[in-house]
Design a protein around this motif. Structure first.
Motif, PDB file in Angstrom:
ATOM      1  N   THR A 174      10.473  -7.882 109.237  1.00 40.04           N
ATOM      2  CA  THR A 174      11.647  -8.693 108.921  1.00 40.04           C
ATOM      3  C   THR A 174      11.339  -9.467 107.652  1.00 40.04           C
ATOM      4  O   THR A 174      10.266 -10.048 107.499  1.00 40.04           O
ATOM      5  N   PHE A 175      12.308  -9.428 106.688  1.00 40.69           N
ATOM      6  CA  PHE A 175      12.099 -10.024 105.370  1.00 40.69           C
ATOM      7  C   PHE A 175      13.110 -11.151 105.148  1.00 40.69           C
ATOM      8  O   PHE A 175      14.232 -11.134 105.667  1.00 40.69           O
ATOM      9  N   TYR A 176      12.667 -12.097 104.315  1.00 40.58           N
ATOM     10  CA  TYR A 176      13.509 -13.250 104.000  1.00 40.58           C
ATOM     11  C   TYR A 176      14.681 -12.829 103.113  1.00 40.58           C
ATOM     12  O   TYR A 176      14.526 -12.055 102.174  1.00 40.58           O
ATOM     13  N   ASN A 177      15.865 -13.334 103.446  1.00 40.13           N
ATOM     14  CA  ASN A 177      17.092 -13.079 102.684  1.00 40.13           C
ATOM     15  C   ASN A 177      17.555 -14.392 102.065  1.00 40.13           C
ATOM     16  O   ASN A 177      18.024 -15.288 102.780  1.00 40.13           O
ATOM     17  N   PRO A 178      17.415 -14.547 100.726  1.00 38.12           N
ATOM     18  CA  PRO A 178      17.827 -15.809 100.103  1.00 38.12           C
ATOM     19  C   PRO A 178      19.294 -16.131 100.334  1.00 38.12           C
ATOM     20  O   PRO A 178      19.678 -17.305 100.396  1.00 38.12           O
ATOM     21  N   ALA A 179      20.144 -15.110 100.489  1.00 35.94           N
ATOM     22  CA  ALA A 179      21.571 -15.353 100.681  1.00 35.94           C
ATOM     23  C   ALA A 179      21.850 -16.088 101.980  1.00 35.94           C
ATOM     24  O   ALA A 179      22.805 -16.869 102.083  1.00 35.94           O
ATOM     25  N   SER A 180      21.048 -15.851 102.985  1.00 34.13           N
ATOM     26  CA  SER A 180      21.264 -16.500 104.282  1.00 34.13           C
ATOM     27  C   SER A 180      20.179 -17.509 104.608  1.00 34.13           C
ATOM     28  O   SER A 180      20.237 -18.148 105.674  1.00 34.13           O
ATOM     29  N   SER A 181      19.211 -17.644 103.683  1.00 34.89           N
ATOM     30  CA  SER A 181      18.085 -18.555 103.912  1.00 34.89           C
ATOM     31  C   SER A 181      17.401 -18.286 105.255  1.00 34.89           C
ATOM     32  O   SER A 181      17.013 -19.213 105.983  1.00 34.89           O
ATOM     33  N   SER A 182      17.295 -17.028 105.583  1.00 38.77           N
ATOM     34  CA  SER A 182      16.651 -16.654 106.844  1.00 38.77           C
ATOM     35  C   SER A 182      16.071 -15.239 106.694  1.00 38.77           C
ATOM     36  O   SER A 182      16.346 -14.532 105.731  1.00 38.77           O
ATOM     37  N   ASN A 183      15.328 -14.853 107.685  1.00 38.65           N
ATOM     38  CA  ASN A 183      14.776 -13.498 107.706  1.00 38.65           C
ATOM     39  C   ASN A 183      15.805 -12.543 108.296  1.00 38.65           C
ATOM     40  O   ASN A 183      15.709 -12.118 109.431  1.00 38.65           O
ATOM     41  N   SER A 184      16.809 -12.237 107.495  1.00 42.19           N
ATOM     42  CA  SER A 184      17.900 -11.405 108.018  1.00 42.19           C
ATOM     43  C   SER A 184      17.734  -9.919 107.704  1.00 42.19           C
ATOM     44  O   SER A 184      18.448  -9.089 108.242  1.00 42.19           O
ATOM     45  N   PHE A 185      16.765  -9.574 106.789  1.00 47.95           N
ATOM     46  CA  PHE A 185      16.510  -8.163 106.512  1.00 47.95           C
ATOM     47  C   PHE A 185      15.556  -7.627 107.578  1.00 47.95           C
ATOM     48  O   PHE A 185      14.429  -8.097 107.707  1.00 47.95           O
ATOM     49  N   THR A 186      15.989  -6.638 108.321  1.00 44.60           N
ATOM     50  CA  THR A 186      15.172  -6.066 109.392  1.00 44.60           C
ATOM     51  C   THR A 186      14.903  -4.595 109.093  1.00 44.60           C
ATOM     52  O   THR A 186      15.819  -3.829 108.789  1.00 44.60           O
ATOM     53  N   ASP A 187      13.646  -4.232 109.203  1.00 46.66           N
ATOM     54  CA  ASP A 187      13.222  -2.874 108.869  1.00 46.66           C
ATOM     55  C   ASP A 187      12.407  -2.320 110.039  1.00 46.66           C
ATOM     56  O   ASP A 187      11.437  -2.937 110.477  1.00 46.66           O
ATOM     57  N   ILE A 188      12.801  -1.166 110.550  1.00 45.24           N
ATOM     58  CA  ILE A 188      12.119  -0.538 111.684  1.00 45.24           C
ATOM     59  C   ILE A 188      11.835   0.920 111.324  1.00 45.24           C
ATOM     60  O   ILE A 188      12.706   1.624 110.806  1.00 45.24           O
ATOM     61  N   GLU A 189      10.628   1.355 111.594  1.00 42.68           N
ATOM     62  CA  GLU A 189      10.284   2.751 111.352  1.00 42.68           C
ATOM     63  C   GLU A 189       9.461   3.294 112.516  1.00 42.68           C
ATOM     64  O   GLU A 189       8.682   2.577 113.146  1.00 42.68           O
ATOM     65  N   ALA A 190       9.679   4.563 112.791  1.00 39.84           N
ATOM     66  CA  ALA A 190       8.885   5.302 113.780  1.00 39.84           C
ATOM     67  C   ALA A 190       8.635   6.678 113.199  1.00 39.84           C
ATOM     68  O   ALA A 190       9.572   7.387 112.821  1.00 39.84           O
ATOM     69  N   ALA A 191       7.371   7.072 113.113  1.00 40.59           N
ATOM     70  CA  ALA A 191       7.034   8.327 112.441  1.00 40.59           C
ATOM     71  C   ALA A 191       5.830   8.956 113.107  1.00 40.59           C
ATOM     72  O   ALA A 191       4.964   8.262 113.675  1.00 40.59           O
ATOM     73  N   ALA A 192       5.791  10.290 113.067  1.00 39.86           N
ATOM     74  CA  ALA A 192       4.661  11.024 113.641  1.00 39.86           C
ATOM     75  C   ALA A 192       4.463  12.319 112.865  1.00 39.86           C
ATOM     76  O   ALA A 192       5.416  12.927 112.370  1.00 39.86           O
ATOM     77  N   SER A 193       3.220  12.733 112.756  1.00 38.15           N
ATOM     78  CA  SER A 193       2.885  14.025 112.168  1.00 38.15           C
ATOM     79  C   SER A 193       1.691  14.591 112.908  1.00 38.15           C
ATOM     80  O   SER A 193       0.888  13.848 113.496  1.00 38.15           O
ATOM     81  N   TYR A 194       1.606  15.893 112.874  1.00 37.71           N
ATOM     82  CA  TYR A 194       0.502  16.557 113.576  1.00 37.71           C
ATOM     83  C   TYR A 194      -0.029  17.671 112.689  1.00 37.71           C
ATOM     84  O   TYR A 194       0.735  18.408 112.052  1.00 37.71           O
TER      85      TYR A 194
END
Length: 932
Positions: free
Chosen positions: A733-753
């Motif tokens: 979660t990253f800070y968003n200056p527009a909302s003065s909060s951590n409103s940017f949320t990033d989720i990843e799930a990855a796999a390789s074999y």
């Protein structure tokens, strides 16, 4: 012991002789100490003497005589003479048994002594070694005029043979002596056996024991004499083994051998002198050695295109048709990496070669000279069709090594990270020069001295041009010394002339420039790591004034590091003038500006327009499966005005769990002028210097604001749950200056074999990524991306031509759920290929493949059309990257959609063939670029 044996045997024979008559012998006088015993055994019929009536008691007893006596005695004991056998008490019987055993032990010891005489090496091994030495002398090849006397060798061999025969004769006599001992020992064993059968009847052996004891004593004396003779090898003693004639022959042989050896030594000395002379002559011939090497190559081909230029590497990596590194297609000002440029603006046809020759000197100040030439037969510039590409001289001056290196195109040198660094440049501008080094060990502190002299072209359109930081004549000198584990360097450099110009990213070239610098690098006392440099640079139009940053451009940095067990700590301070942008103030050609897509300022650790300090460190603990704690604090301002201050605080850690799993977490806070910023809204550019920037997926996502956690599985770990399986599950979660909060949320799930099934290698992969802004703005996007695919290949099959197959497939779909544009993006890539690994001949390989790439609503850099013709290669299977190929790829952050979703659509497809046999390669391709 011997005396007691004699007494016991005498007593035994006395008992056996009781009740019998006596016999008279003429040579056994009255009063003789053994007269009574002789007469007793004669009366018993055990011995009858000789026909002349004598006993001959002083002669040796033969084996036949002893056998006859014992035979008669056995008859007496068995009562065959008609006489009753005498009786003994048990005590006497035991005494006789013990005496016989002791006598047998004495005889065995005598046998060992005789065996030692037989195997004595003084008479056999020495002669064998002499014979081997003679054979070796016979086999030697003599030098002309120094032939070996073959007759002398033959005489020497005859003498050795005679000595060998003499020694064999002596050994034969010793063997006879051993046989006699064996006979005595065997006879006594028979007596012992008979005594145990009928102990009461052996008293008659008393007189016989006296005679046997005499023989034993005599034999013992002879053995002692033989041992002494073997030890001394005197002439008188040799008579015990061989005749005096044999001994004389051996002595004569030894005398002759000494003479021959003296003559041989003289000849070897003369031969050694001759060899030394030959070595001197060979050394004189080898004092100058000539070497010659070369190669020739030719390429013929052509490329035609009816549409825009594009990059073949995005379909077939490592193909033979790729143009490699070269200028940007549009501006012609910078070098584009091979995977970032098109291929259909080149001319394949070329013929070139190289010829290198050298001279090596065994003596003198110059030890080696080498010259490398090359030619391009089809080069339209005749002045460069045949040229000296490089040359070098190596030597030694009063024990001081030196080298002089000349290069006609891409001379390489580096004084320090901010001064006179030209290790990358070579294709951008033609820059001939000379680099000379001297290890001046005769001077105090034994400095290493470097001198650079050269001249650079102001521009070269065929090689990019634009890099004028070392245009015109240039010169530099540097001295480096080692002290306390550190290397200290002092440098001076200047560029006498050049074109004026400016760069979009900053930095201006106004003509001549000079600079000097100092640098240090190493580990103080083996504990404290130090690195740093100072450079002061100015245009010739401005005076050198250290107090005026407007006329004198200065750069300074120092880094300090220490490791104490599990603790590592690093600190730095830097102050870099803006004029060091693009290598201008430092006269360095390594700036990333000249190499499109590489970024940075060469090897410089900090960007320009940057003054500040930083501290980072880590602690590694051995608990669980390992714990690492990390921290960073950095504070900087812009160099010119100090009006903008940026700071960042980052803490993170990783815990090793089990079965290859690890858990990481981090927290970051980055501010500009006291206000928190994010890495995703554009304010990241407010950070000072182009080295303090956020890179998505870098360690702890530093230089951002926010926090995150990530669970990973390493398929290469020794304790991996599944070998070859890589997993990433991350939440940020990253800070968003527009909302003065951590409103940017990033989720990843990855796999390789990565694994293998029989002859089939498989690499499946899948990635899911979602980015949302909980505080919606007009400039951000919410989207979901799904990327998956597989690559596979087989081992060569064991059938004719040894074929192998390979293929790949990848699909990416991005669903934009909210934003200024809702144009969903997609990419699709597939490739299939066949390789004949033994194409009708060993070492001959043939490849053929077809590949296709299509894309919808992507960003493209190509100015000559809208199709996605170029981009990075090899990322289609990456599980840390959303996109497959399209430009600009993962630059700074994966949600680069904030700069525009893109509307470019189209595709590239084609067939590629390649045949290689040794150094011969042939390639052909036909491709189709489609524009939506």
């Amino acid at each position: 012991m011997k005396k007691r044996l004699v007494i016991l045997l005498a007593g035994l024979l006395t008992v056996l002789s009781m009740g019998f008559g006596s016999a008279q012998f003429s040579d056994v006088p009255a009063g003789h100490w053994a007269k009574e015993a002789v007469e007793a055994i004669a009366a018993q019929g055990l011995i009858v003497g000789f026909p002349d009536g004598t006993f001959r008691g002083n002669e040796n007893l033969t084996r036949y005589q002893a056998a006859l006596i014992i035979y008669r005695l056995l008859q007496q004991l068995q009562g065959q003479q008609g006489q009753p056998a005498p009786k003994m008490d048990e005590e006497t019987l035991n005494t006789i048994r013990n005496a016989v055993q002791e006598l047998a032990a004495e005889l065995a010891a005598l046998g060992v002594r005789v065996s030692a005489l037989e195997d004595n090496a003084a008479s056999k091994d020495d002669i064998a070694r002499l014979e081997a030495a003679i054979e070796e002398l016979k086999g030697m090849k003599a030098q002309p005029g120094q032939g070996m006397d073959q007759q002398a060798l033959s005489d020497l061999a005859d003498r050795v043979e005679a000595a060998s025969v003499a020694a064999d004769t002596a050994l034969a006599q010793a063997q006879q002596l051993a046989d006699r001992l064996d006979a005595v020992e065997g006879d006594l064993a028979t007596v012992k056996t008979q005594l145990e059968a009928d102990a009461d009847s052996i008293r008659a052996l008393n007189e016989l024991s006296v005679l046997l004891n005499q023989d034993v004593l005599s034999l013992q004396d002879r053995v002692t004499a033989l041992e002494k003779s073997v030890g001394t090898l005197s002439e008188q003693d040799f008579s015990e083994f061989a005749t005096k004639e044999d001994v004389a022959a051996v002595q004569e042989f030894a005398t002759a051998l000494r003479g021959d050896l003296v003559r041989l030594s003289d000849r070897v000395g003369a031969l050694s002198t001759t060899v030394d002379d030959i070595n001197k002559r060979v050394g004189a011939l080898e004092s100058v050695k000539f070497t010659l090497t070369g190669s020739i190559s030719a390429t013929y081909g052509y490329a035609t295109a009816t549409g825009p230029n594009f990059d073949i590497d995005r379909l077939f990596s490592s193909n033979q048709l790729s143009s490699g590194s070269g200028a940007d297609d549009s501006s012609g000002a910078r070098l584009r990496a091979a995977v970032r440029r098109g291929d259909f603006n080149q001319n394949y046809t070329d013929a070139s070669g190289s010829l290198s020759f050298g001279l090596k000197f065994a003596s003198g100040p110059v030890s080696e000279v080498s010259v490398n030439t090359d030619f391009g037969a089809l080069n339209p510039d005749l002045s460069r069709a045949l040229k000296v590409n490089s040359a070098s001289v190596k030597g030694n001056l009063s024990g001081q090594d030196f080298t002089v290196q000349y290069n006609n195109d891409d001379v390489k040198f580096r004084f320090n990270p901010y001064l006179f660094s030209n290790n990358t440049d070579g294709d951008v501008t033609v820059r001939p020069g000379v680099v000379a080094t001297l290890n001046a060990t005769a001077l105090p502190l034994s400095p290493s001295v470097t001198v650079v002299v050269g001249s650079g072209a102001s521009t070269d359109a065929t090689k990019g041009g634009g890099n004028t930081v070392l245009a015109g004549d240039y010169f530099g000198t540097r001295a480096e010394v080692g002290l306390l584990g550190l290397k200290f360097g002092l440098s001076y450099a200047e560029r006498n002339s050049g074109l004026a110009g400016s760069y979009p990213a900053g930095g201006t070239v106004t003509g001549g420039r000079s600079a000097f610098g100092a640098d240090w690098n190493g580990k103080l006392f083996g504990l404290l790591s130090l690195e740093g440099a100072y450079v002061a640079s100015h245009d010739f139009a401005n005076p050198l004034d250290f107090s005026n940053q407007l006329t004198t451009d200065q750069a300074f940095y120092t880094k300090l590091g220490v490791s104490l067990g599990p603790v590592t700590l690093n600190a730095n301070y830097r102050a870099i003038d803006p004029q060091f942008e693009n290598g201008v103030a430092g006269m360095s050609g390594d700036s990333g500006y000249y190499y499109f897509g590489l970024g940075g300022n060469g090897e410089a650790p900090f960007g320009p327009n940057n003054v500040g300090y930083g501290v980072d460190g880590s602690v590694k603990l051995g608990i669980l499966n390992g714990i690492e704690l990390r921290g960073l604090y950095d504070n900087s301002s812009d160099f010119a005005t100090r009006s903008q201050t940026a700071s960042t605080l980052s803490v993170g850690g990783t815990v090793g769990l089990f079965a290859g799993f690890s858990l990481s977490g981090w927290y970051n806070n980055t501010q500009v002028n006291g206000s928190q910023v994010s890495a995703v809204d554009g304010t990241q550019s407010g950070l000072n210097g182009n080295y303090n920037y956020f890179v998505y997926g870098a360690q702890d996502d530093r230089w951002s604001s926010g926090f995150g956690v990530k669970l990973s599985h390493d398929g290469k770990a020794s304790n991996a749950l599944i070998s070859g399986l890589n997993l990433n599950l991350a939440y940020r979660t990253f800070y968003n200056p527009a909302s003065s909060s951590n409103s940017f949320t990033d989720i990843e799930a990855a796999a390789s074999y990565s694994g293998k099934l029989a002859i089939l290698s498989l690499n499946p992969f899948i990635r899911y990524h979602t980015f949302t802004d909980s505080s919606a703005t007009s400039t951000t996007y919410d989207y979901n991306t799904l990327k998956f695919g597989i690559s596979a290949s087989t081992d060569p099959l064991g059938i004719p031509l040894k074929p192998s197959l390979d293929g790949a497939y990848a699909q990416r779909t991005t669903d934009i759920t909210r934003g200024p544009s809702t144009n969903d993006a997609s990419e699709s890539f597939w490739r299939a290929g066949l390789t004949l690994n033994e194409f009708f001949a060993s070492g001959s390989k043939f490849k053929i493949g077809y590949a296709s790439y299509t894309a919808t609503n992507v960003v493209s850099p190509l100015a000559q059309g809208n199709a996605p013709a170029r981009g990075y290669t090899g990322s289609f299977s990456s599980i840390s990257n959303d996109r497959i190929f399209e430009y600009p790829g993962e630059i700074q952050f994966p949600w680069n959609l904030t700069t525009g979703a893109g509307t470019n659509s189209g595709g590239v497809a084609g067939l590629y063939t390649e045949w290689t046999y040794g150094n011969l390669t042939s390639a052909f391709g036909v491709f189709n670029l489609t524009d939506a």
